[in-house]
Design a protein around this motif. Structure first.
Motif, PDB file in Angstrom:
ATOM      1  N   GLY A  18       0.749  -1.239   0.011  1.00 22.12           N
ATOM      2  CA  GLY A  18       0.055   0.041   0.032  1.00 22.12           C
ATOM      3  C   GLY A  18       0.905   1.107  -0.031  1.00 22.12           C
ATOM      4  N   LEU A  19       1.994   1.148   0.875  1.00 24.13           N
ATOM      5  CA  LEU A  19       2.835   2.470   0.882  1.00 24.13           C
ATOM      6  C   LEU A  19       3.458   2.661  -0.427  1.00 24.13           C
ATOM      7  CD1 LEU A  19       4.255   4.681   2.729  1.00 24.13           C
ATOM      8  CD2 LEU A  19       5.889   2.749   3.174  1.00 24.13           C
ATOM      9  N   VAL A  20       3.819   1.505  -1.153  1.00 25.75           N
ATOM     10  CA  VAL A  20       4.588   1.811  -2.573  1.00 25.75           C
ATOM     11  C   VAL A  20       3.416   2.303  -3.680  1.00 25.75           C
ATOM     12  CG1 VAL A  20       5.609   0.400  -4.405  1.00 25.75           C
ATOM     13  CG2 VAL A  20       6.236  -0.036  -2.228  1.00 25.75           C
ATOM     14  N   ILE A  21       2.334   1.682  -3.523  1.00 22.97           N
ATOM     15  CA  ILE A  21       1.300   2.484  -4.277  1.00 22.97           C
ATOM     16  C   ILE A  21       0.831   4.119  -4.033  1.00 22.97           C
ATOM     17  CG2 ILE A  21      -0.987   2.133  -4.941  1.00 22.97           C
ATOM     18  CD1 ILE A  21      -0.955  -1.137  -4.495  1.00 22.97           C
ATOM     19  N   CYS A  22       1.061   4.141  -2.864  1.00 24.70           N
ATOM     20  CA  CYS A  22       0.848   5.477  -2.527  1.00 24.70           C
ATOM     21  C   CYS A  22       1.757   6.496  -3.140  1.00 24.70           C
ATOM     22  CB  CYS A  22       0.711   5.842  -0.924  1.00 24.70           C
ATOM     23  SG  CYS A  22      -0.979   5.358  -0.439  1.00 24.70           S
ATOM     24  N   ILE A  23       3.444   5.944  -2.781  1.00 24.51           N
ATOM     25  CA  ILE A  23       4.367   6.866  -3.117  1.00 24.51           C
ATOM     26  C   ILE A  23       4.259   6.870  -5.011  1.00 24.51           C
ATOM     27  CG2 ILE A  23       6.866   6.692  -3.524  1.00 24.51           C
ATOM     28  CD1 ILE A  23       6.941   5.468  -0.752  1.00 24.51           C
ATOM     29  N   ILE A  24       4.026   5.801  -5.569  1.00 25.19           N
ATOM     30  CA  ILE A  24       3.830   5.782  -6.665  1.00 25.19           C
ATOM     31  C   ILE A  24       2.668   6.828  -7.376  1.00 25.19           C
ATOM     32  CG2 ILE A  24       3.354   4.464  -9.149  1.00 25.19           C
ATOM     33  CD1 ILE A  24       4.718   2.123  -7.828  1.00 25.19           C
ATOM     34  N   GLY A  25       1.637   6.665  -6.789  1.00 21.60           N
ATOM     35  CA  GLY A  25       0.571   7.824  -7.279  1.00 21.60           C
ATOM     36  C   GLY A  25       1.132   9.144  -6.813  1.00 21.60           C
ATOM     37  N   ALA A  26       1.587   9.193  -5.862  1.00 22.42           N
ATOM     38  CA  ALA A  26       2.210  10.794  -5.612  1.00 22.42           C
ATOM     39  C   ALA A  26       3.184  11.311  -6.564  1.00 22.42           C
ATOM     40  CB  ALA A  26       2.801  10.850  -4.035  1.00 22.42           C
ATOM     41  N   ILE A  27       4.043  10.694  -7.026  1.00 19.45           N
ATOM     42  CA  ILE A  27       4.654  10.728  -7.949  1.00 19.45           C
ATOM     43  C   ILE A  27       4.207  10.967  -9.351  1.00 19.45           C
ATOM     44  CG2 ILE A  27       6.808   9.949  -9.560  1.00 19.45           C
ATOM     45  CD1 ILE A  27       7.911   8.582  -6.763  1.00 19.45           C
ATOM     46  N   VAL A  28       3.317  10.123  -9.844  1.00 16.49           N
ATOM     47  CA  VAL A  28       2.681  10.270 -11.139  1.00 16.49           C
ATOM     48  C   VAL A  28       1.510  11.086 -11.317  1.00 16.49           C
ATOM     49  CG1 VAL A  28       1.692   8.630 -12.862  1.00 16.49           C
ATOM     50  CG2 VAL A  28       3.681   7.831 -11.589  1.00 16.49           C
ATOM     51  N   GLY A  29       0.888  11.162 -10.361  1.00 14.41           N
ATOM     52  CA  GLY A  29      -0.711  11.956 -10.136  1.00 14.41           C
ATOM     53  C   GLY A  29      -0.366  13.353 -10.698  1.00 14.41           C
ATOM     54  N   PRO A  30       0.703  14.017 -10.275  1.00 19.04           N
ATOM     55  CA  PRO A  30       0.750  15.546 -10.768  1.00 19.04           C
ATOM     56  C   PRO A  30       1.099  15.643 -12.140  1.00 19.04           C
ATOM     57  CG  PRO A  30       2.090  15.272  -8.772  1.00 19.04           C
ATOM     58  CD  PRO A  30       1.534  14.047  -9.136  1.00 19.04           C
ATOM     59  N   ALA A  31       1.780  14.830 -12.995  1.00 18.72           N
ATOM     60  CA  ALA A  31       2.051  14.771 -14.305  1.00 18.72           C
ATOM     61  C   ALA A  31       0.765  14.676 -15.033  1.00 18.72           C
ATOM     62  CB  ALA A  31       3.048  13.559 -14.553  1.00 18.72           C
ATOM     63  N   PHE A  32      -0.100  13.687 -14.634  1.00 16.32           N
ATOM     64  CA  PHE A  32      -1.509  13.488 -15.242  1.00 16.32           C
ATOM     65  C   PHE A  32      -2.021  14.989 -15.104  1.00 16.32           C
ATOM     66  CE2 PHE A  32      -0.796   8.892 -14.885  1.00 16.32           C
ATOM     67  CZ  PHE A  32      -0.624   8.596 -16.111  1.00 16.32           C
ATOM     68  N   THR A  33      -2.331  15.478 -14.264  1.00 15.97           N
ATOM     69  CA  THR A  33      -2.799  16.832 -14.059  1.00 15.97           C
ATOM     70  C   THR A  33      -2.189  17.997 -15.043  1.00 15.97           C
ATOM     71  OG1 THR A  33      -2.932  16.390 -11.418  1.00 15.97           O
ATOM     72  CG2 THR A  33      -3.418  18.572 -12.334  1.00 15.97           C
ATOM     73  N   LYS A  34      -0.977  17.762 -15.083  1.00 13.68           N
ATOM     74  CA  LYS A  34      -0.420  18.920 -15.786  1.00 13.68           C
ATOM     75  C   LYS A  34      -0.733  18.624 -17.327  1.00 13.68           C
ATOM     76  CE  LYS A  34       4.258  20.945 -16.875  1.00 13.68           C
ATOM     77  NZ  LYS A  34       5.450  20.602 -16.919  1.00 13.68           N
ATOM     78  N   ALA A  35      -0.604  17.309 -17.626  1.00  9.50           N
ATOM     79  CA  ALA A  35      -0.832  16.911 -19.120  1.00  9.50           C
ATOM     80  C   ALA A  35      -2.235  17.484 -19.356  1.00  9.50           C
ATOM     81  CB  ALA A  35      -0.589  15.564 -19.192  1.00  9.50           C
ATOM     82  N   SER A  36      -3.181  17.087 -18.502  1.00  9.14           N
ATOM     83  CA  SER A  36      -4.686  17.444 -18.565  1.00  9.14           C
ATOM     84  C   SER A  36      -4.760  19.093 -18.883  1.00  9.14           C
ATOM     85  CB  SER A  36      -5.527  17.129 -17.404  1.00  9.14           C
ATOM     86  OG  SER A  36      -6.708  17.554 -17.462  1.00  9.14           O
ATOM     87  N   ALA A  37      -4.152  19.802 -18.253  1.00  9.39           N
ATOM     88  CA  ALA A  37      -4.365  21.350 -18.094  1.00  9.39           C
ATOM     89  C   ALA A  37      -3.668  21.728 -19.554  1.00  9.39           C
ATOM     90  CB  ALA A  37      -3.591  22.020 -16.885  1.00  9.39           C
ATOM     91  N   GLU A  38      -2.427  21.244 -19.972  1.00  2.14           N
ATOM     92  CA  GLU A  38      -1.702  21.438 -21.234  1.00  2.14           C
ATOM     93  C   GLU A  38      -2.481  20.818 -22.449  1.00  2.14           C
ATOM     94  OE1 GLU A  38       1.891  19.264 -21.054  1.00  2.14           O
ATOM     95  OE2 GLU A  38       2.823  21.049 -19.675  1.00  2.14           O
ATOM     96  N   ALA A  39      -3.574  19.877 -22.288  1.00  2.00           N
ATOM     97  CA  ALA A  39      -4.416  19.611 -23.346  1.00  2.00           C
ATOM     98  C   ALA A  39      -5.490  20.248 -23.479  1.00  2.00           C
ATOM     99  CB  ALA A  39      -4.888  18.001 -23.051  1.00  2.00           C
ATOM    100  N   LYS A  40      -5.952  21.049 -22.458  1.00  2.00           N
ATOM    101  CA  LYS A  40      -6.993  21.873 -22.462  1.00  2.00           C
ATOM    102  C   LYS A  40      -6.618  23.389 -23.155  1.00  2.00           C
ATOM    103  CE  LYS A  40     -10.139  20.758 -18.613  1.00  2.00           C
ATOM    104  NZ  LYS A  40     -10.740  21.506 -17.223  1.00  2.00           N
ATOM    105  N   LEU A  41      -5.397  23.651 -22.737  1.00  3.90           N
ATOM    106  CA  LEU A  41      -4.957  24.880 -23.297  1.00  3.90           C
ATOM    107  C   LEU A  41      -4.860  24.585 -24.935  1.00  3.90           C
ATOM    108  CD1 LEU A  41      -4.059  27.712 -22.833  1.00  3.90           C
ATOM    109  CD2 LEU A  41      -1.724  26.982 -22.234  1.00  3.90           C
ATOM    110  N   THR A  42      -4.163  23.485 -25.248  1.00  6.21           N
ATOM    111  CA  THR A  42      -4.045  23.219 -26.583  1.00  6.21           C
ATOM    112  C   THR A  42      -5.249  23.491 -27.289  1.00  6.21           C
ATOM    113  OG1 THR A  42      -2.032  22.145 -26.140  1.00  6.21           O
ATOM    114  CG2 THR A  42      -3.092  21.578 -28.293  1.00  6.21           C
TER     115      THR A  42
END
Length: 145
Positions: A18-42
């Motif tokens: 569970g801890l490993v999954i949380c750490i991976i989510g914390a690392i990868v999550g912001p990248a998806f959020t940034k990609a979504s905002a960039e897609a909206k701007l495009t």
């Protein structure tokens, strides 16, 4: 010390996974959020370019009149602007199938005014009939595009 009989998973093992999954989510999550905002701007920029090009095409085909404008120098109603771009006539196809939505607020409403009466956040789009500028109306930052 815990004895294992080879069946099942121990509680510490579950906690570690569970801890490993949380750490991976914390690392990868912001990248998806940034990609979504960039897609909206495009998407916003693409839609602005599309509408702006069709406004210019309309002007070229109507002796410099803006969409919905009856004569040079007069104001334009929002409904007339949208109708001029989206409805076909006996001699032309529509310039746009429909007014696109602003991807940041989901609105396809167009407010019309002159530069001194521009709004921010009141609609999906703003068209300045004095300058011919078509821009996003959801935020001051996106209005700059």
């Amino acid at each position: 010390m815990m004895r294992r009989n080879g069946k099942g998973i121990s509680i510490p093992e579950v906690l570690i996974v569970g801890l490993v999954i949380c750490i991976i989510g914390a690392i990868v999550g912001p990248a998806f959020t940034k990609a979504s905002a960039e897609a909206k701007l495009t998407n916003l920029v693409d839609r602005l370019e599309l509408v702006r090009s069709q406004i210019e095409r309309y002007k070229a085909e109507h002796n410099g009149l803006l969409p919905g404008q009856l004569k040079h120098g007069c104001g334009i109603r929002s409904d007339d602007f949208v109708q001029a771009l989206t409805e076909s006539t006996s001699s032309t196809m529509p310039y746009l199938n429909e007014m696109p939505e602003n991807p940041f607020n989901g609105s396809n409403e167009v407010k019309i005014g002159d530069g001194s009466k521009g709004t921010i956040g009141g609609a999906g789009w703003f068209f300045d009939f004095k300058t011919g500028e078509f821009r996003a109306d959801n935020s001051r930052i996106h209005a700059a595009y």
